[in-house]
Design a protein around this motif. Sequence first.
Motif, PDB file in Angstrom:
ATOM      1  N   MET A   1     -76.504 -13.399 -26.672  1.00 54.10           N
ATOM      2  CA  MET A   1     -76.521 -12.127 -27.403  1.00 54.10           C
ATOM      3  C   MET A   1     -76.823 -12.386 -28.884  1.00 54.10           C
ATOM      4  O   MET A   1     -76.243 -13.297 -29.483  1.00 54.10           O
ATOM      5  CB  MET A   1     -75.163 -11.421 -27.266  1.00 54.10           C
ATOM      6  CG  MET A   1     -75.068 -10.087 -28.004  1.00 54.10           C
ATOM      7  SD  MET A   1     -73.441  -9.293 -27.852  1.00 54.10           S
ATOM      8  CE  MET A   1     -73.412  -8.880 -26.096  1.00 54.10           C
ATOM      9  N   ALA A   5     -76.863  -7.500 -31.892  1.00 54.54           N
ATOM     10  CA  ALA A   5     -76.284  -6.905 -30.689  1.00 54.54           C
ATOM     11  C   ALA A   5     -74.778  -7.129 -30.641  1.00 54.54           C
ATOM     12  O   ALA A   5     -74.008  -6.252 -30.214  1.00 54.54           O
ATOM     13  CB  ALA A   5     -76.949  -7.486 -29.448  1.00 54.54           C
ATOM     14  N   ASN A   6     -74.334  -8.290 -31.096  1.00 60.81           N
ATOM     15  CA  ASN A   6     -72.912  -8.602 -31.106  1.00 60.81           C
ATOM     16  C   ASN A   6     -72.148  -7.668 -32.047  1.00 60.81           C
ATOM     17  O   ASN A   6     -71.069  -7.165 -31.712  1.00 60.81           O
ATOM     18  CB  ASN A   6     -72.709 -10.060 -31.519  1.00 60.81           C
ATOM     19  CG  ASN A   6     -71.271 -10.497 -31.371  1.00 60.81           C
ATOM     20  OD1 ASN A   6     -70.626 -10.169 -30.379  1.00 60.81           O
ATOM     21  ND2 ASN A   6     -70.774 -11.234 -32.352  1.00 60.81           N
ATOM     22  N   LEU A   8     -73.102  -4.613 -33.055  1.00 62.33           N
ATOM     23  CA  LEU A   8     -73.122  -3.260 -32.503  1.00 62.33           C
ATOM     24  C   LEU A   8     -72.120  -3.122 -31.360  1.00 62.33           C
ATOM     25  O   LEU A   8     -71.461  -2.083 -31.201  1.00 62.33           O
ATOM     26  CB  LEU A   8     -74.534  -2.906 -32.031  1.00 62.33           C
ATOM     27  CG  LEU A   8     -75.581  -2.736 -33.143  1.00 62.33           C
ATOM     28  CD1 LEU A   8     -76.958  -2.503 -32.531  1.00 62.33           C
ATOM     29  CD2 LEU A   8     -75.207  -1.592 -34.060  1.00 62.33           C
ATOM     30  N   ALA A   9     -72.011  -4.151 -30.541  1.00 65.86           N
ATOM     31  CA  ALA A   9     -71.060  -4.114 -29.435  1.00 65.86           C
ATOM     32  C   ALA A   9     -69.628  -4.017 -29.950  1.00 65.86           C
ATOM     33  O   ALA A   9     -68.799  -3.272 -29.407  1.00 65.86           O
ATOM     34  CB  ALA A   9     -71.238  -5.352 -28.564  1.00 65.86           C
ATOM     35  N   LYS A  10     -69.320  -4.748 -31.013  1.00 61.83           N
ATOM     36  CA  LYS A  10     -67.986  -4.685 -31.596  1.00 61.83           C
ATOM     37  C   LYS A  10     -67.677  -3.302 -32.148  1.00 61.83           C
ATOM     38  O   LYS A  10     -66.562  -2.791 -32.015  1.00 61.83           O
ATOM     39  CB  LYS A  10     -67.851  -5.735 -32.694  1.00 61.83           C
ATOM     40  CG  LYS A  10     -67.758  -7.169 -32.184  1.00 61.83           C
ATOM     41  CD  LYS A  10     -67.572  -8.149 -33.333  1.00 61.83           C
ATOM     42  CE  LYS A  10     -67.440  -9.566 -32.817  1.00 61.83           C
ATOM     43  NZ  LYS A  10     -67.264 -10.543 -33.938  1.00 61.83           N
ATOM     44  N   ARG A  12     -68.988  -0.439 -31.106  1.00 62.59           N
ATOM     45  CA  ARG A  12     -68.780   0.483 -29.968  1.00 62.59           C
ATOM     46  C   ARG A  12     -67.394   0.269 -29.359  1.00 62.59           C
ATOM     47  O   ARG A  12     -66.681   1.229 -29.051  1.00 62.59           O
ATOM     48  CB  ARG A  12     -69.865   0.263 -28.920  1.00 62.59           C
ATOM     49  CG  ARG A  12     -71.273   0.617 -29.384  1.00 62.59           C
ATOM     50  CD  ARG A  12     -72.240   0.584 -28.208  1.00 62.59           C
ATOM     51  NE  ARG A  12     -73.626   0.733 -28.665  1.00 62.59           N
ATOM     52  CZ  ARG A  12     -74.451  -0.290 -28.865  1.00 62.59           C
ATOM     53  NH1 ARG A  12     -74.035  -1.532 -28.643  1.00 62.59           N
ATOM     54  NH2 ARG A  12     -75.684  -0.088 -29.277  1.00 62.59           N
ATOM     55  N   ASN A  13     -67.006  -0.993 -29.182  1.00 65.16           N
ATOM     56  CA  ASN A  13     -65.703  -1.293 -28.572  1.00 65.16           C
ATOM     57  C   ASN A  13     -64.546  -0.835 -29.444  1.00 65.16           C
ATOM     58  O   ASN A  13     -63.456  -0.521 -28.938  1.00 65.16           O
ATOM     59  CB  ASN A  13     -65.591  -2.793 -28.293  1.00 65.16           C
ATOM     60  CG  ASN A  13     -66.550  -3.259 -27.210  1.00 65.16           C
ATOM     61  OD1 ASN A  13     -66.959  -2.453 -26.362  1.00 65.16           O
ATOM     62  ND2 ASN A  13     -66.912  -4.524 -27.232  1.00 65.16           N
ATOM     63  N   SER A  14     -64.766  -0.794 -30.753  1.00 68.64           N
ATOM     64  CA  SER A  14     -63.682  -0.392 -31.653  1.00 68.64           C
ATOM     65  C   SER A  14     -63.321   1.076 -31.487  1.00 68.64           C
ATOM     66  O   SER A  14     -62.245   1.512 -31.911  1.00 68.64           O
ATOM     67  CB  SER A  14     -64.078  -0.667 -33.105  1.00 68.64           C
ATOM     68  OG  SER A  14     -65.125   0.213 -33.513  1.00 68.64           O
TER      69      SER A  14
END
Length: 223
Positions: A1, A5-6, A8-10, A12-14
Amino acid sequence: MSAKANILAKLRNSLAGTQPLVDDFDEALVSEPWRYPPEQRVPRLRQLMEAVHTETHLTTLADWPALLERLLTEKQLGSLLIAPSTPWGAQLAEHFAGRSDAPHLKAYDRPVEEWKAELFNDTPASLTGTLGAIAATGSLILWPTREEPRLMSLVPPVHFAILKASEVYDNFYEVQQQQQWAGGMPTNALLVSGPSKTADIEQVLAYGAHGPKDLIVLILEDA
């Protein structure tokens, strides 16, 4: 990743397990205190703009070229930068067509790199349109386009602006809503209330430090 991308993923997960805030925005708070009867919009605009060294003139769609010609003569401006493909540029070019005493009309029809010295050193005035104005703040709305780049209203010492009286809005919020700014904006969307000025040096007010020293607005009452 990838790193992007990493991240953005964090993000979204937050948001997991959270609830969005209720949108309780009240547009009356940013509009109602700054509404004016239609007949007061132009007078208020002129009052506020003239208070900060802007020159305004009431005219008509048919008469503004003659008014502009008189102002060019009075201010001893021998040339004017226009956008020939715009309605204002075409109307002015027609007004001066075939006349030996006409000022030199320049067209912004080249990349700036090809005539930068002439633009900055030998172009005393320009003419552009506007997207309207705001009565509450006494501001013109400039919306640079391919035909009228930002430098047209920024570089020449004198800037003439065409404003339709019918496009003077009450407040900034009304402008954004009626013109649907959320649908797309240019690189620069500008609110201009007067000529460039500064008092940075010894608190002495000077005009023309970072742009035109004179702003002249021609308000078309029948447009």
